[in-house]
Design an enzyme around this catalytic site. Structure first.
Site, PDB file in Angstrom:
ATOM      1  N   ALA A 104      18.638  50.659  -2.256  1.00 18.46           N
ATOM      2  CA  ALA A 104      20.208  50.110  -2.044  1.00 18.46           C
ATOM      3  C   ALA A 104      19.847  48.613  -2.533  1.00 18.46           C
ATOM      4  O   ALA A 104      18.767  47.878  -2.049  1.00 18.46           O
ATOM      5  CB  ALA A 104      20.601  50.252  -0.956  1.00 18.46           C
TER       6      ALA A 104
ATOM      7  N   GLN B  14      26.718  65.403  -4.037  1.00 19.28           N
ATOM      8  CA  GLN B  14      26.562  64.942  -2.755  1.00 19.28           C
ATOM      9  C   GLN B  14      26.141  66.186  -2.122  1.00 19.28           C
ATOM     10  O   GLN B  14      26.886  67.122  -2.146  1.00 19.28           O
ATOM     11  CB  GLN B  14      27.847  64.152  -2.479  1.00 19.28           C
TER      12      GLN B  14
ATOM     13  N   LYS C   6      32.510  60.012 -16.965  1.00 18.16           N
ATOM     14  CA  LYS C   6      31.048  59.823 -17.158  1.00 18.16           C
ATOM     15  C   LYS C   6      30.511  60.957 -17.868  1.00 18.16           C
ATOM     16  O   LYS C   6      29.474  60.594 -18.679  1.00 18.16           O
ATOM     17  CB  LYS C   6      30.358  60.321 -15.559  1.00 18.16           C
TER      18      LYS C   6
ATOM     19  N   GLY D 184      26.013  52.691  -7.080  1.00 25.15           N
ATOM     20  CA  GLY D 184      25.380  52.144  -5.963  1.00 25.15           C
ATOM     21  C   GLY D 184      26.376  51.986  -5.029  1.00 25.15           C
ATOM     22  O   GLY D 184      27.711  51.602  -5.437  1.00 25.15           O
ATOM     23  N   ASP D 185      26.160  51.592  -3.618  1.00 25.66           N
ATOM     24  CA  ASP D 185      27.182  51.312  -2.755  1.00 25.66           C
ATOM     25  C   ASP D 185      27.375  49.869  -2.971  1.00 25.66           C
ATOM     26  O   ASP D 185      26.397  49.113  -3.093  1.00 25.66           O
ATOM     27  CB  ASP D 185      26.652  51.827  -1.258  1.00 25.66           C
TER      28      ASP D 185
ATOM     29  N   HIS E 239      16.343  57.401 -10.252  1.00 22.17           N
ATOM     30  CA  HIS E 239      17.523  57.058  -9.889  1.00 22.17           C
ATOM     31  C   HIS E 239      17.764  55.484 -10.307  1.00 22.17           C
ATOM     32  O   HIS E 239      16.755  54.942 -10.465  1.00 22.17           O
ATOM     33  CB  HIS E 239      17.726  57.238  -8.560  1.00 22.17           C
TER      34      HIS E 239
ATOM     35  N   GLU F  84      14.648  65.932  -4.009  1.00 19.36           N
ATOM     36  CA  GLU F  84      14.763  64.480  -4.186  1.00 19.36           C
ATOM     37  C   GLU F  84      13.744  63.952  -3.101  1.00 19.36           C
ATOM     38  O   GLU F  84      13.629  64.630  -2.238  1.00 19.36           O
ATOM     39  CB  GLU F  84      16.372  64.037  -3.626  1.00 19.36           C
TER      40      GLU F  84
ATOM     41  N   TYR G 268      16.718  55.127  -5.686  1.00 21.36           N
ATOM     42  CA  TYR G 268      16.422  53.792  -5.940  1.00 21.36           C
ATOM     43  C   TYR G 268      16.861  53.009  -4.894  1.00 21.36           C
ATOM     44  O   TYR G 268      17.988  53.109  -4.318  1.00 21.36           O
ATOM     45  CB  TYR G 268      17.378  53.495  -7.159  1.00 21.36           C
TER      46      TYR G 268
END
Ligand code: FAD
Length: 306
Positions: free
Chosen positions: A62, A186, A175, A120-121, A89, A28, A60
Site C-alpha cells: 500500500a 474480493q 475496466k 489502491g486504497d 499486483h 495470493e 503490492y
C-alpha cells in the site's frame, strides 16, 4: 512461441490458462516485510509450488513506494526459481506515470507478463500525487504499452456495501473495455453474493473470466482485520464458528479451513471458472485446502481435451 508453451503445458499469460482449463486454481502471497523473513518466504513458496497452482499473484505494498516494493523481486522468484506463473499486483493511486512505467519496464525485463492492475486504497490525510485516479486508467495505460496480460479486481458485494451493485458493474465494464481480460474477486463468505454478482455482470455482457477470491479465516486477528478493512458479510454459520472457537487456536484454524473448503466445493460444483486462494503466506492452510479438493480439481479439468 505460444504454441510451444502450450504443447509443453506451460501457459505464460493468464488468459491462456483460462482458455485451456475449466477450473483455474491460484494463490495470493504478499512480500515479507523484513529481510529476515526472506527465508520463510522461500519455504512457503517451496510448499506452495508442490500444490501445483496455475499461478501465484504477489501483492503490492500500500502506498506504492518504489523503494520498498518487493513485488517485482518476489514475482520473479515465483516464476524463475519455482517455475510457477506469476501475476504482479500494481497500484496506481499514488504513482506518477513515469514511476508506473519504470515498474512495468522492470517487470518486462524479468519476463513477468501478468499484471493485476489496481487503484489502491486512498491513503488517509495524504495529498495524492499520482497521474491515475481509477484502475481503468492504469489498465488503458498498460494496454497501450502492450506486452502484458491485464487482470483487475471485482467486488461481489459491491465496492461499498449497501451501494447499488450496478454502479460498480458499469465501472467493471469500463475496466474490461480498457483492456482487462480477467477479474479476481474480493473475499466473501456467502457464495450467494458471488452468484448474484455473476448474473448481474452477465446482463452487462462482461465476458472476462472471473475468479472467486477465498480467504480461509484461521485466526482471530485475521477476522478483526477483515471486518475493519472490507465489507464482506459474515453469515450466521460463520459467526457461530468464530464465537465458538475464538480462544481455541487449532479448532478455529480447522473450522476455518473446513468453511473455506465447503465454500469452494459449492462454487466449483456451480461451475465457477476459478478459485483464487488468499493464502496469507500460510502453506499449511493452503495445503489442507488444496488436498481436500484435489480430486474435484482433477475431475473438472480432465473433462477438457486440450
Ligand atoms: P477501481 O476499479 O478504480 O474502483 C475504485 C472505486 O471507484 C469503486 O467504487 C468504483 O466503482 C469507482 N470507480 C471506478 N471507475 C470509476 C469512474 N470512471 N467514475 C467514478 N467512479 C469510478 N491493494 C493494494 O494496495 N495492494 C494490492 O496488492 C491489492 N491487491 C488486491 C487484490 C484484489 C483481488 C482485490 C479485490 C483488491 C486488492 N487491493 C490491493 C485493494 C484495492 O487496491 C482497493 O480495493 C482499492 O480501494 C480499489 O481498487 P480497484 O482497482 O478496485 O479500484
Amino acid at each position: 512461441i505460444t504454441l510451444d508453451k502450450k504443447q509443453g503445458g506451460i501457459y505464460m499469460k493468464i488468459n491462456e490458462i483460462f482458455e485451456n482449463k475449466d477450473l483455474v486454481f491460484s494463490f495470493e502471497i504478499f512480500p515479507p516485510k523484513t529481510t529476515s523473513s526472506v527465508k520463510t518466504i522461500y519455504n512457503t513458496l517451496e510448499e506452495l509450488k508442490d500444490l501445483k497452482p496455475d499461478f501465484i499473484s504477489v501483492t503490492y505494498g500500500a502506498g506504492g513506494s518504489l523503494v520498498n516494493n518487493r513485488t517485482i523481486e518476489l514475482s520473479s522468484l515465483v516464476k524463475e526459481k519455482y517455475g510457477v506463473e506469476a501475476v504482479a499486483h500494481l497500484t496506481c493511486i499514488n504513482s506518477t506515470k513515469k514511476e508506473i512505467d519504470y515498474i512495468l519496464d522492470n517487470l518486462k525485463s524479468k519476463g513477468i507478463e501478468n499484471v493485476l492492475a489496481l487503484r489502491g486504497d486512498i491513503p488517509e490525510g495524504q495529498t495524492l500525487r499520482g497521474d491515475f485516479k481509477y484502475a481503468y486508467e492504469l489498465i488503458s495505460h498498460i494496454k497501450e504499452r502492450g506486452y502484458f496480460n491485464i487482470a483487475a479486481a471485482c467486488y461481489p458485494e459491491g465496492y461499498v456495501r449497501g451501494r447499488d451493485l450496478k454502479e460498480d458493474l458499469m465501472h467493471l465494464k469500463l475496466k474490461e473495455e480498457s483492456g482487462a481480460s480477467h477479474f479476481i474477486s474480493q473475499l466473501f463468505f456467502d457464495n450467494n453474493y458471488f452468484y448474484n454478482f455473476l448474473e448481474e455482470k452477465d446482463k452487462l455482457n462482461i465476458k472476462s473470466s472471473i475468479e472467486a477470491g477465498i480467504m480461509p479465516v484461521t485466526n482471530k486477528a485475521q477476522i478483526e482485520r477483515i471486518t475493519s478493512l472490507c465489507s464482506a458479510t459474515l453469515p450466521e454459520k460463520f459467526v457461530k464458528i468464530v464465537n465458538k472457537y475464538e480462544h481455541e487456536k487449532e479448532a478455529l484454524r480447522d473450522a476455518g479451513i473446513a468453511y473455506a473448503v465447503e465454500q469452494i466445493v459449492d462454487l466449483v460444483s456451480s461451475g465457477v471458472q476459478g478459485i483464487h486462494l488468499y493464502t496469507m503466506n500460510n502453506p499449511y492452510v493452503a495445503r489442507k485446502i488444496t488436498e481436500s479438493i484435489d480430486s474435484i480439481r482433477n475431475s473438472i479439468n480432465k473433462k477438457r481435451v486440450v
